[in-house]
Scaffold this motif. Structure first.
Motif, PDB file in Angstrom:
ATOM      1  N   ILE A   1      77.237  38.372 -19.672  1.00 20.23           N
ATOM      2  CA  ILE A   1      77.659  37.726 -20.922  1.00 20.23           C
ATOM      3  C   ILE A   1      77.903  36.237 -20.704  1.00 20.23           C
ATOM      4  N   THR A   2      78.625  35.913 -19.630  1.00 20.07           N
ATOM      5  CA  THR A   2      78.979  34.520 -19.362  1.00 20.07           C
ATOM      6  C   THR A   2      77.753  33.676 -19.040  1.00 20.07           C
TER       7      THR A   2
ATOM      8  N   LEU B   1      80.070  27.050 -16.278  1.00 20.91           N
ATOM      9  CA  LEU B   1      79.234  27.067 -15.082  1.00 20.91           C
ATOM     10  C   LEU B   1      80.065  27.521 -13.884  1.00 20.91           C
ATOM     11  N   THR B   2      81.305  27.026 -13.821  1.00 20.11           N
ATOM     12  CA  THR B   2      82.219  27.462 -12.758  1.00 20.11           C
ATOM     13  C   THR B   2      82.460  28.958 -12.869  1.00 20.11           C
ATOM     14  N   ASP B   3      82.595  29.438 -14.107  1.00 20.62           N
ATOM     15  CA  ASP B   3      82.821  30.867 -14.307  1.00 20.62           C
ATOM     16  C   ASP B   3      81.617  31.695 -13.878  1.00 20.62           C
TER      17      ASP B   3
ATOM     18  N   GLN C   1      87.415  30.065  -6.503  1.00 24.51           N
ATOM     19  CA  GLN C   1      87.377  29.896  -7.962  1.00 24.51           C
ATOM     20  C   GLN C   1      88.486  28.956  -8.426  1.00 24.51           C
ATOM     21  N   ALA C   2      89.674  29.129  -7.867  1.00 21.17           N
ATOM     22  CA  ALA C   2      90.799  28.282  -8.255  1.00 21.17           C
ATOM     23  C   ALA C   2      90.526  26.821  -7.910  1.00 21.17           C
ATOM     24  N   ALA C   3      89.979  26.589  -6.719  1.00 20.96           N
ATOM     25  CA  ALA C   3      89.668  25.216  -6.300  1.00 20.96           C
ATOM     26  C   ALA C   3      88.612  24.601  -7.214  1.00 20.96           C
ATOM     27  N   ALA C   4      87.614  25.395  -7.598  1.00 24.27           N
ATOM     28  CA  ALA C   4      86.561  24.894  -8.478  1.00 24.27           C
ATOM     29  C   ALA C   4      87.119  24.509  -9.851  1.00 24.27           C
ATOM     30  N   LEU C   5      88.060  25.288 -10.348  1.00 25.13           N
ATOM     31  CA  LEU C   5      88.669  24.985 -11.650  1.00 25.13           C
ATOM     32  C   LEU C   5      89.438  23.666 -11.607  1.00 25.13           C
ATOM     33  N   LEU C   6      90.107  23.410 -10.503  1.00 27.15           N
ATOM     34  CA  LEU C   6      90.832  22.145 -10.370  1.00 27.15           C
ATOM     35  C   LEU C   6      89.862  20.960 -10.356  1.00 27.15           C
ATOM     36  N   ILE C   7      88.706  21.144  -9.745  1.00 23.86           N
ATOM     37  CA  ILE C   7      87.688  20.088  -9.740  1.00 23.86           C
ATOM     38  C   ILE C   7      87.196  19.826 -11.163  1.00 23.86           C
ATOM     39  N   VAL C   8      87.018  20.905 -11.932  1.00 25.17           N
ATOM     40  CA  VAL C   8      86.607  20.754 -13.338  1.00 25.17           C
ATOM     41  C   VAL C   8      87.622  19.918 -14.107  1.00 25.17           C
ATOM     42  N   ALA C   9      88.899  20.182 -13.887  1.00 24.12           N
ATOM     43  CA  ALA C   9      89.950  19.427 -14.587  1.00 24.12           C
ATOM     44  C   ALA C   9      89.864  17.941 -14.248  1.00 24.12           C
TER      45      ALA C   9
ATOM     46  N   GLU D   1      89.700  33.174 -15.621  1.00 19.58           N
ATOM     47  CA  GLU D   1      88.660  32.196 -15.899  1.00 19.58           C
ATOM     48  C   GLU D   1      88.094  32.404 -17.300  1.00 19.58           C
ATOM     49  N   VAL D   2      87.870  33.665 -17.690  1.00 19.51           N
ATOM     50  CA  VAL D   2      87.332  33.930 -19.018  1.00 19.51           C
ATOM     51  C   VAL D   2      88.378  33.615 -20.095  1.00 19.51           C
ATOM     52  N   VAL D   3      89.668  33.852 -19.788  1.00 26.26           N
ATOM     53  CA  VAL D   3      90.734  33.462 -20.717  1.00 26.26           C
ATOM     54  C   VAL D   3      90.686  31.956 -20.966  1.00 26.26           C
TER      55      VAL D   3
END
Length: 304
Positions: free
Chosen positions: A23-24, A51-53, A90-98, A154-156
Motif C-alpha cells: 500500500i505504502t 519514501l522513508t516508510d 527507521q528512527a534515524a531516517a525519520l530524523l533526517i527527514v525532519a 511511521e504510517v501514523v
C-alpha cells in the motif's frame, strides 16, 4: 514466550508488513507525481517521509523474516536483534527527514512557490485513504513487536502528514493562503521528531543491553534471596534480546550443605521458577551459577 509462539507471531507480523509495504509503495508512486505537479512543500515532505516508510517497511519486512532464522553455533540467539537494528535505522531516517524539511522550508520562505489548492487536496485525500488502510492492517500487531511498532508509528506519521496536506490545500483553495503549505510542512516535521527520538531511545536501550524498564533488579534480587538456602545474589544482570525475549543471569551463593546433600538442583529449579513466573516480564532464559560461601572472594570481576 516459547520459540513456537514467537515464530507464529513473527509470521503474522510479516503478512501485515507485506500488505502495508504494498500500500505504502503505491502511495509513494502517486505522491511523487503529485509533488511534481503541485510543487507543494507539504506534499514533498510527505512524499520524502513516505519514501522513508517504503524503505523502512521493506527493512522491517526483511527483519521480521530474519528473526525466524534458526540459531547456529556462531549466532546462538539466531537473528533476533535484526528487528531492533531495523527499528533504530527507521528512527534515524525519520530524523533526517525532519532536518530536510527545515532546510527546504527556509529556502521556500525566500523563494515562495505557488501551489494549486484543489489538486493538492486530491493527492492529500488519496494519501490519507491509503494510510488509513495500512494502519488498519498494522494496528492488530503493533504491540507484538518493536519492529511492527516502528512500522505502525511511521504510517501514523504519514497519516498525520496527509491530514496536514489536506488542511493546507483547503486553506490555499478557499482563502489563497499560500503560507499554509509551509506551516503544514513544519507541522509534519515537528510531529516526526518526538516519535523518532522515543523509538531510537527504546531500540538503543536494547542494543546497549540495559535492564528492561519493567524490571527492578533490587526487587528481583530480593525475591531470589527468598528462595530457601540462598544466602546472597551478585553479578545480577537482565537484558532484552528481542521482542518477547529476555534473559537474566546471576551468581547465587547457597549454603555449603546444598552441594553435599544433593539439594542444589532443587534450589536451581526454584530460582528458575521464580524468574519465569513472578516478575512482570517472563525471564524463561535465566542462567544461575550456584556458588558456595567464599567463592566470590576469588572471582576476578565482581559486580553488583
Amino acid at each position: 514466550m516459547s520459540s513456537h509462539g514467537h515464530g507464529h507471531a513473527a509470521a503474522a507480523g510479516s503478512r501485515r508488513l507485506a500488505v502495508a509495504f504494498g500500500i505504502t509503495a503505491a502511495l509513494f508512486a502517486a505522491q511523487v507525481v503529485g509533488s511534481i505537479v503541485t510543487g507543494s512543500l507539504a506534499l514533498l515532505v510527505d512524499t520524502v517521509h513516505m519514501l522513508t516508510d517504503v524503505a523502512g517497511l521493506g527493512i522491517a519486512l526483511a527483519a521480521q523474516r530474519l528473526v525466524r532464522a534458526a540459531p547456529s553455533g556462531r549466532r546462538t540467539w539466531g537473528l533476533v536483534r535484526v528487528e531492533v537494528l531495523a527499528a533504530a535505522a527507521q528512527a534515524a531516517a525519520l530524523l533526517i527527514v525532519a532536518l530536510v524539511v527545515v532546510v527546504e522550508g527556509v529556502r521556500r520562505i525566500a523563494e515562495p512557490t505557488e501551489v494549486p489548492g484543489p489538486l493538492l487536496l486530491v493527492f492529500g485525500a488519496v494519501g490519507l485513504a491509503g494510510n488509513l488502510v495500512a494502519l488498519a492492517v498494522l494496528a492488530g500487531g503493533r504491540g507484538s513487536s518493536l519492529n511492527l511498532r516502528a512500522a505502525f508509528l511511521e504510517v501514523v506519521n504519514d497519516a498525520i502528514g496527509s491530514v496536514a496536506v489536506i488542511a493546507a490545500a483547503v486553506a490555499i483553495w478557499l482563502w489563497g493562503f499560500q503560507q499554509a503549505d509551509l506551516i503544514a510542512s513544519a507541522l509534519v516535521a515537528v510531529l516526526i521528531v518526538p516519535r523518532s527520538i522515543a523509538l531510537l531511545r527504546d531500540s538503543g536501550r536494547i542494543l546497549l543491553e540495559s535492564t528492561p524498564q519493567e524490571l527492578d533488579l533490587d526487587d528481583v534480587r530480593a525475591h531470589l534471596m527468598e528462595v530457601e538456602h540462598v544466602i546472597s545474589v551478585h553479578d545480577l544482570h537482565a537484558s532484552t534480546l528481542g521482542t518477547g525475549l529476555h534473559q537474566l543471569t546471576a551468581h547465587v551463593v547457597v549454603e555449603e550443605s546444598c552441594f553435599a546433600d544433593g539439594h542444589a538442583p532443587r534450589v536451581l529449579d526454584l530460582l528458575q521458577e521464580c524468574a519465569a513466573e513472578h516478575f512482570p516480564l517472563s525471564l524463561e532464559h535465566a542462567t544461575f551459577q550456584l556458588e558456595p560461601p567464599g567463592h566470590a572472594d576469588h572471582e576476578p570481576h565482581l559486580h553488583a
